[in-house]
Design a protein around this motif. Structure first.
Motif, short mmCIF file in Angstrom:
data_model
loop_
_atom_site.label_atom_id
_atom_site.label_comp_id
_atom_site.label_asym_id
_atom_site.label_seq_id
_atom_site.Cartn_x
_atom_site.Cartn_y
_atom_site.Cartn_z
N THR A 135 4.92 5.81 0.18
CA THR A 135 5.24 4.42 0.57
C THR A 135 5.68 4.35 2.03
O THR A 135 5.69 3.27 2.62
CB THR A 135 6.36 3.86 -0.33
N PHE A 136 6.05 5.51 2.60
CA PHE A 136 6.53 5.52 3.99
C PHE A 136 5.50 6.01 4.99
O PHE A 136 5.66 5.84 6.20
CB PHE A 136 7.79 6.40 4.10
N GLU A 137 4.45 6.66 4.49
CA GLU A 137 3.43 7.17 5.41
C GLU A 137 2.04 6.97 4.84
O GLU A 137 1.86 7.03 3.62
CB GLU A 137 3.67 8.65 5.73
N PRO A 138 1.05 6.70 5.71
CA PRO A 138 -0.32 6.45 5.22
C PRO A 138 -0.95 7.74 4.68
O PRO A 138 -0.49 8.84 4.97
CB PRO A 138 -1.06 5.96 6.47
N HIS A 179 -3.38 1.60 3.04
CA HIS A 179 -2.92 0.39 2.35
C HIS A 179 -1.50 0.58 1.81
O HIS A 179 -1.17 1.65 1.29
CB HIS A 179 -3.87 0.07 1.18
N PRO A 180 -0.63 -0.43 1.95
CA PRO A 180 0.74 -0.30 1.44
C PRO A 180 0.80 -0.08 -0.07
O PRO A 180 1.76 0.50 -0.58
CB PRO A 180 1.41 -1.62 1.84
N ASN A 181 -0.19 -0.56 -0.80
CA ASN A 181 -0.29 -0.31 -2.24
C ASN A 181 -1.07 0.99 -2.44
O ASN A 181 -2.27 1.05 -2.18
CB ASN A 181 -0.99 -1.49 -2.93
N ARG A 185 -5.55 3.20 -2.12
CA ARG A 185 -5.92 4.29 -1.21
C ARG A 185 -7.04 5.11 -1.84
O ARG A 185 -6.83 6.17 -2.43
CB ARG A 185 -4.69 5.15 -0.88
N HIS A 234 0.79 -3.94 -10.10
CA HIS A 234 0.32 -3.30 -8.87
C HIS A 234 -1.16 -2.97 -8.92
O HIS A 234 -1.76 -2.64 -7.89
CB HIS A 234 1.14 -2.03 -8.59
#
Length: 555
Positions: A135-138, A179-181, A185, A234
């Motif tokens: 959630t903190f890195e792609p 993507h934040p979700n 990905r 989600h």
């Protein structure tokens, strides 16, 4: 004038859609279980919601089996699910299977490849997980992400043709590794699984993942309101992404809070553990939260539907007290169950002044709550079985049952007075001697005597012997899944007690599995599947009162 019931949030959405013509005036829902286990009370909530909405808005509800994982799915589960839905009182418009759409889903996947929106990845599942980011890195792009369309089409066809082993390749959607979700990905949408499918046999060795099969199946069936539990919230952006990219019928997903209930586990995986490890006798063990287990225990479909209606449909998770379900069961059985007499812990009582060899036939009401319940004949004789707890050698001040010199009424029969009793060498009461008042017969009492206690009984020469299984809650803590360690450590060791010699009225001799009764003063019971003409077996469904709540307060 009755107060109109307020709409839940899904009903508000449907009524808005119908008013605006969004769905063409249609309501089409579906109940989509995976046939990898038996349905439980949580599924009952979803069944009542999906079928109930279709009925309320003159729509249809499909029963669609999400059978995309052949290694865990069996025809046995399919049949049990159909039986449960019917027993709850619902009938599906169409019986469908995700496997009906395997050819179409394969074509959809091919379409995504042709649009440059899917690619074959040779990475292992561990390698894919390592590149997902957090959630903190792609995430990081797969080294196979830029394969060209022709190569991907060839490899995907070779996957279908069985050229590769399980796990050797997967097909991934090309969405956005930043993507934040995290679900967007580049999710896996097809995997290789060489396993025999319960419907398609060995035709396929690649199977779509849930996220790919679910929305497209909804779209194929033109589902207007795809209703899921909150854990899928989600997944909704991915659900929408597939539909948008494939340019197919725009089904919409809506989420509601799943059912969480005290002293229960709802995970199919955990329930399967209980079955496989012999902690219970099977999926339909009366202690299980499965619909088949509750049916065997004696719960009514009406009670479960009432329970689901009472807890309502919410957007926020909460824990429902199992006592509410038991309340609904009591309410239902109070109206429908015939009253009978059964003595669970027997001691013999002899009416010393009643003529030997004489039998009277007493007419008793089957159910005072049901004006059309009818009556039954109960034989009465000189000797009878009564509950051991209904006699006290040294009675307490407010003990209104039997003791030396005390008087009670035998249910539907006579007033009796305790004159004497016998004990064995260990001090246990073996026989109670009483005299009866001939003029005190129920319905024609001229004795002028009022007694405060009434006890039940069964005539000794006419009694039938039965086995009774007393069930309690399977777990001894409110939320076994949230406790530390293995959830099985919290199984209630006293969740079942078997009484092998219980005396019952002769009227019960012809009972059939599934019949329900109130054993007077003892609770509600149901005839078990194990019953035979030689050996009757009854399961305790629920007590007359909520004794568990009292015990919890003491603790």
């Amino acid at each position: 004038m009755t107060e109109e019931k307020s709409l839940n949030f899904i009903e508000e959405i449907i009524e808005k859609d119908l008013a605006e013509g969004t769905t063409g005036g249609r309501v089409q829902t579906r109940f989509p279980p995976e046939p990898n286990g038996y349905l439980h009370i949580g599924h009952a909530k979803s069944i009542c919601l999906n079928f109930g909405l279709a009925k309320k808005y003159n729509g249809q509800c499909n029963l669609r089996f999400d059978d995309t994982n052949p290694s865990t799915e069996e025809t046995e589960y399919v049949e049990s699910i159909k039986e449960d839905v019917k027993w709850l009182g619902f009938q599906w418009a169409n019986e469908l299977y995700a496997s009906n759409y395997f050819d179409q889903l394969y074509a959809f996947a091919t379409q995504l490849i042709q649009k440059g929106l899917a690619y074959v990845d040779d990475s292992t599942s561990e390698e894919i997980a390592a590149t997902k980011g957090s959630t903190f890195e792609p995430g990081k792009n797969s080294p196979y992400r830029d394969r060209n369309v022709d190569e991907n089409l060839r490899l995907f066809e070779e996957m279908k043709d069985g050229k590769y082993k399980d796990g050797e390749k997967v097909l991934r959607a090309k969405v956005d590794m930043a993507h934040p979700n995290l679900l967007l990905r580049d999710p896996v949408i097809y995997r290789i699984k060489h396993a025999h499918h319960h419907r398609t046999g060995d035709k396929w060795c690649i199977y779509p993942m849930y996220d790919f099969a679910h929305g497209q199946s909804d779209s194929i069936e033109k589902i207007t309101h795809s209703i899921c539990t909150l854990e899928f919230i989600h997944h909704r952006p991915l659900y929408d992404w597939f539909i948008e990219q494939l340019e197919i019928y725009p089904s919409h997903q809506y989420e509601f809070a799943r059912l969480n209930m005290t002293y229960t586990v709802m995970s199919k995986r955990k329930l399967l553990q209980l079955v496989n490890e012999g902690q219970v006798t099977g999926w339909n063990d009366p202690r299980m939260p499965t619909i088949s287990g509750m049916r065997r225990r004696g719960y009514t479909a009406d009670a479960i539907r009432q329970f689901c209606e009472t807890i309502g449909v919410a957007k926020r998770e909460n824990m429902i007290d199992v006592g509410l379900l038991e309340f609904c069961v009591r309410e239902s059985l109070n109206k429908s169950a015939n009253r009978v007499m059964a003595v669970l812990d027997p001691v013999k009582l002899v009416l010393t002044n009643y003529p030997e060899g004489q039998t009277e036939e007493l007419e008793l009401d089957n159910n005072p709550e049901d004006p059309n319940g009818g009556t039954r004949i109960v034989p009465f004789s000189r000797e009878m079985w009564i509950e051991r707890e209904d006699f006290m050698e040294n009675p307490a001040k407010k003990f209104f049952r039997l003791g030396p010199g005390l008087m009670v009424r035998l249910k539907g029969a006579y007033i009796i007075k305790c004159d004497d009793f016998k004990k064995d060498e260990n001090g246990n009461i073996t026989e109670i001697h009483c005299s009866y008042l001939p003029e005190s017969k129920s319905g024609n009492d001229t004795s002028g005597i009022n007694v405060k206690g009434t006890i039940h009984w069964v005539s000794v020469p006419h009694a039938k012997v039965a086995e009774v299984r007393l069930y309690d809650r399977l777990f001894k803590v409110e939320d076994p899944s949230s406790e530390e360690g293995d959830f099985k450590e919290y199984i209630n060791p006293n969740s079942v007690e078997v009484l092998s010699t219980v005396y019952i009225e002769p009227a019960l001799a012809n009972t059939k599995p599934g019949d329900r009764f109130q054993f007077l003063r003892k609770g509600y019971f149901a005839t078990d599947l194990d019953s035979t003409s030689e050996k009757l077996v009854f399961n305790k469904t629920v007590g007359l009162k909520d004794t568990w709540a009292k015990e919890a307060k003491k603790g």
